[in-house]
Design an enzyme around this catalytic site. Structure first.
Site, PDB file in Angstrom:
ATOM      1  N   SER A  37       0.809  -1.359  -0.087  1.00  0.00           N
ATOM      2  CA  SER A  37      -0.089  -0.018   0.055  1.00  0.00           C
ATOM      3  C   SER A  37       0.890   1.213   0.038  1.00  0.00           C
ATOM      4  O   SER A  37       1.926   1.168   0.614  1.00  0.00           O
ATOM      5  CB  SER A  37      -0.858  -0.067   1.202  1.00  0.00           C
ATOM      6  OG  SER A  37      -1.556  -1.076   1.275  1.00  0.00           O
ATOM      7  N   GLU A  73      -3.448 -13.854   2.422  1.00  0.00           N
ATOM      8  CA  GLU A  73      -3.944 -12.810   3.403  1.00  0.00           C
ATOM      9  C   GLU A  73      -5.406 -13.157   4.051  1.00  0.00           C
ATOM     10  O   GLU A  73      -5.640 -12.859   5.007  1.00  0.00           O
ATOM     11  CB  GLU A  73      -4.001 -11.359   2.694  1.00  0.00           C
ATOM     12  CG  GLU A  73      -2.783 -10.736   2.916  1.00  0.00           C
ATOM     13  CD  GLU A  73      -3.012  -9.224   2.781  1.00  0.00           C
ATOM     14  OE1 GLU A  73      -2.074  -8.342   3.245  1.00  0.00           O
ATOM     15  OE2 GLU A  73      -4.102  -8.711   2.118  1.00  0.00           O
TER      16      GLU A  73
END
Ligand SMILES: Cc1cc2nc3c(=O)[nH]c(=O)nc-3n(C[C@H](O)[C@H](O)[C@H](O)COP(=O)(O)OP(=O)(O)OC[C@H]3O[C@@H](n4cnc5c(N)ncnc54)[C@H](O)[C@@H]3O)c2cc1C
Length: 411
Positions: free
Chosen positions: A146, A262
């Site tokens: 990110s 994830e």
């Protein structure tokens, strides 16, 4: 902090993996090992612990798990794992939850994201160096995907990597990197071809040494008061060409392998802890004849959470069956369902517990570090539940994925 093992030292040698052909014996051995090794007072020791004590305790726990082969049992044997099946994995998680043992949360990227990335895409040299580093030296990894302005729209990332001879020179910024402050290495995405017609086509995947010159890490304080994730600033950082994973500009597809780690599997253990919390809360309420048992709204909220927990466990078992039937072609949507379902359940249930706690329950108190979502403080658990609806992909985005890919709804 002095890190000691269980209250009564044991001379018995534990070897759960030697019993892996008999599931009952395997479970019994894992249970016996946990009884012997988990310090009875670890909750007290980790309540309000300093960062240094938390890191030392996490390292100690990871090393203890490693001694009996339970740190990396899910890794293939060729790379230092035990090749155990998903059933064994579930037993380990069930027993860890039952024993209320610590969660090695500082190692989550080292244990799941890193292997999911390197097994299929890394070079042999990378697997040898970095998987061994995790297994034998407890190296901690973080994930640098990110960026400010590139979260849900990850493909718009702007951190640049320019090849200069034998190195790539990296400039840019990452954000929300969990455990970045403790990490030795980072799974890094950066743009190598800004002119690529499709944004996804110009991204490469690197291994970043967090101690390299030009790397600055700044922890971000969260609503909970903790600072578990970080900003990472990259100023002319050099990464050797040998630390490029896969081909240049082919990072996007590799990132999908990381992202798949994830969701789904890492929620196994948390769902088991959640099931035990719900059962314990109900038993305690019955024992004390709690007022909420006579309140319609509260009973409805609890029942909904309980049903959702049962559904969550069924979904996890369905995923388990899919993976067992075909380890490589498991459902691509089930982990997404699981992540969305778990995070929404966690949000609702922590809100329910916060309401029951009244004003007193809203007071901030020191929390247990390393206990999954069970920190001993409902206010903290409630605030942190929001993180789950964002991390690993915001639920809004994941629901869109489910609508389009699983249900075939129009865009
Ligand atoms: C606890 C936690 C740990 C994290 N750990 C890491 C880590 O280790 N490494 C890392 O790289 N990142 C990490 N992240 C970052 C995480 O992956 C991003 O926060 C996430 O992808 C969302 O991106 P964003 O924050 O930029 O939000 P945005 O993309 O700006 O989204 C903001 C809001 O707008 C909504 N939205 C945006 N686009 C759409 C759309 N097309 N349709 C519908 N709604 C939309 C989102 O759903 C969200 O509610 C972590 C985040 C959290 C909360």
């Amino acid at each position: 902090m002095s890190v000691q093992t269980a209250t009564s030292p044991t001379t018995r040698r534990f070897d759960p993996l030697a019993c892996k052909d008999d599931l009952d014996a395997f479970r019994a051995e894992v249970r016996a090992w946990l009884e012997a090794v988990v310090p009875a007072d670890w909750h007290a020791r980790m309540t309000g612990a300093s960062e240094a004590d938390y890191v030392a305790f996490q390292r100690w726990w990871f090393a203890e798990m490693g001694k009996v082969g339970l740190a990396t049992p899910h890794w293939p044997r060729d790379w230092g794992g035990a090749d155990i099946g998903i059933r064994h994995q579930v037993i380990i998680f069930e027993e860890i939850a039952r024993a209320q043992a610590p969660n090695p949360d500082m190692f989550v990227i080292s244990l799941y994201h890193l292997p999911a990335t390197l097994f299929g895409n890394g070079s042999k040299a990378q697997r040898d160096r970095y998987l061994t580093g995790v297994k034998e030296r407890g190296e901690v990894w973080c994930q640098g995907f990110s960026e400010p302005g590139s979260g849900s729209d990850l493909a718009s990332l702007r951190t640049r990597a320019e090849r200069k001879g034998d190195v790539y020179v990296i400039n840019g910024q990452k954000v929300w990197s969990s455990y970045g402050a403790f990490a030795d290495y980072c799974l890094l995405l950066a743009r190598t071809d800004p002119t690529a017609p499709k944004k996804q086509a110009g991204i490469s995947y690197f291994i970043l040494n967090m101690k390299a010159p030009g790397v600055t890490v700044r922890p971000i304080r969260q609503a909970t008061g903790q600072a578990e994730f970080c900003e990472i600033f990259l100023d002319n950082v050099e990464i050797p060409v040998a630390d490029l994973i896969g081909e240049e500009n082919a990072g996007w597809a590799i990132a999908q392998s990381t992202l798949s780690a994830e969701r789904g599997l890492i929620i196994f253990e948390l769902s088991e802890r959640m099931a035990r919390t719900l059962d314990a809360d109900l038993a305690e309420a019955k024992r004390t004849d709690a007022a909420w048992l006579k309140d319609d709204e509260a009973r409805r909220a609890f029942t909904r959470a309980y049903n959702d927990m049962v559904a969550l466990r069924l979904m996890i078992r369905a995923l388990m069956q899919e993976i067992e039937t075909d380890p490589h072609m498991g459902s691509t949507t089930m982990p997404t369902y699981i992540k969305v379902h778990f995070s929404e359940l966690l949000r609702r249930y922590t809100e329910f517990r916060l309401k029951l706690g009244g004003l007193a329950g809203q007071l901030r108190q020191p929390i247990v570090l390393g206990g999954g979502h069970q920190t001993g403080n409902v206010m903290h658990d409630f605030l942190l539940s929001y993180a789950w609806t964002i991390s690993g992909g915001a639920n809004e985005i994941l629901k869109t994925m489910i609508a389009e890919r699983a249900l075939g709804l129009p865009r």
